[in-house]
Design a protein around this motif. Structure first.
Motif, PDB file in Angstrom:
ATOM      1  N   GLN A 139      -0.660   7.563  -2.360  1.00 44.10           N
ATOM      2  CA  GLN A 139      -1.622   8.652  -2.203  1.00 44.10           C
ATOM      3  C   GLN A 139      -3.013   8.159  -1.804  1.00 44.10           C
ATOM      4  OE1 GLN A 139      -1.461  11.350  -5.537  1.00 44.10           O
ATOM      5  NE2 GLN A 139       0.771  11.230  -5.597  1.00 44.10           N
ATOM      6  N   ALA A 140      -3.185   6.848  -1.723  1.00 45.48           N
ATOM      7  CA  ALA A 140      -4.468   6.302  -1.277  1.00 45.48           C
ATOM      8  C   ALA A 140      -4.646   6.585   0.213  1.00 45.48           C
ATOM      9  CB  ALA A 140      -4.506   4.796  -1.536  1.00 45.48           C
ATOM     10  N   LEU A 167       0.816  -1.223   0.000  1.00 45.83           N
ATOM     11  CA  LEU A 167       0.000   0.000   0.000  1.00 45.83           C
ATOM     12  C   LEU A 167       0.846   1.267   0.000  1.00 45.83           C
ATOM     13  CD1 LEU A 167      -2.963  -0.496   2.517  1.00 45.83           C
ATOM     14  CD2 LEU A 167      -3.112   0.102   0.106  1.00 45.83           C
ATOM     15  N   THR A 181       0.602   2.487  -3.788  1.00 48.69           N
ATOM     16  CA  THR A 181      -0.487   3.464  -3.831  1.00 48.69           C
ATOM     17  C   THR A 181      -0.312   4.478  -2.694  1.00 48.69           C
ATOM     18  OG1 THR A 181      -1.910   2.057  -2.475  1.00 48.69           O
ATOM     19  CG2 THR A 181      -2.112   1.816  -4.853  1.00 48.69           C
TER      20      THR A 181
END
Length: 177
Positions: A49-50, A43, A47
């Motif tokens: 910026q999630a 994560l 990702t």
């Protein structure tokens, strides 16, 4: 960043974090390295910026998982029981179900989604890591991966929020929460 460069970045960053945390585990003799750090590493690097990848969600999500796992063990009387994955019992199933339900509720209520915390809560509720030193080590491992993610992402110029992005905080959907 090309797909190949991104894949290399995710792979090498995840690899480096796990090696570093594993080295710390060897030197300390503490279980700093545990299964749910794998999806956390994915994560925070694949990702970043999630919302679920932010250090805030990483640390507080896993903390919710640990506390919920311990609650599940306490409610079912299994705080001091040895783990037994080969012969599931109703109390153990209850501890796991209570822990996962509480973890999911806490993450939703507090707006701190971090899916790997669901694995952390099961690690605790199934009794794999449940003593005070073990639980403390789990939280130290989580803080280590969060700090490493901040440092590595910053070093390579990857945008990565400490708390959350300002656009997300100002968006109309965020005010409805």
């Amino acid at each position: 960043m090309t797909r190949a460069r991104r894949a290399a970045y995710v792979a090498l960053s995840s690899f480096g974090c796990i090696v570093f945390i594993g080295l710390c585990a060897i030197l300390s003799g503490a279980p700093l390295l545990f299964p749910s750090l794998g999806p956390t590493a994915f994560l925070v690097f694949a990702t970043p910026q999630a919302p679920g990848a932010s250090p805030r969600n990483t640390v507080f999500g896993h903390l919710a998982g640990v506390l919920a796992g311990l609650t599940g063990l306490a409610v079912t009387g299994l705080l001091t029981a040895a783990p037994d994955l080969t012969h599931p019992s109703w109390p153990r199933i209850g501890a796991a179900a209570i822990a996962l339900g509480l973890t999911c509720a806490a993450m939703a209520a507090l707006d701190i989604p971090h899916p790997p915390a669901g694995a952390t809560t099961l690690i605790i509720a199934l009794g794999l890591l449940h003593t005070v030193p073990q639980v403390t080590a789990v939280l130290v491992g989580v803080v280590l991966i969060a700090v490493l993610a901040v440092l590595i992402n910053k070093l390579f110029g990857v945008p990565y929020p400490w708390w959350r992005f300002l656009e997300e905080a100002r968006s109309p959907s965020a005010s409805r929460r």
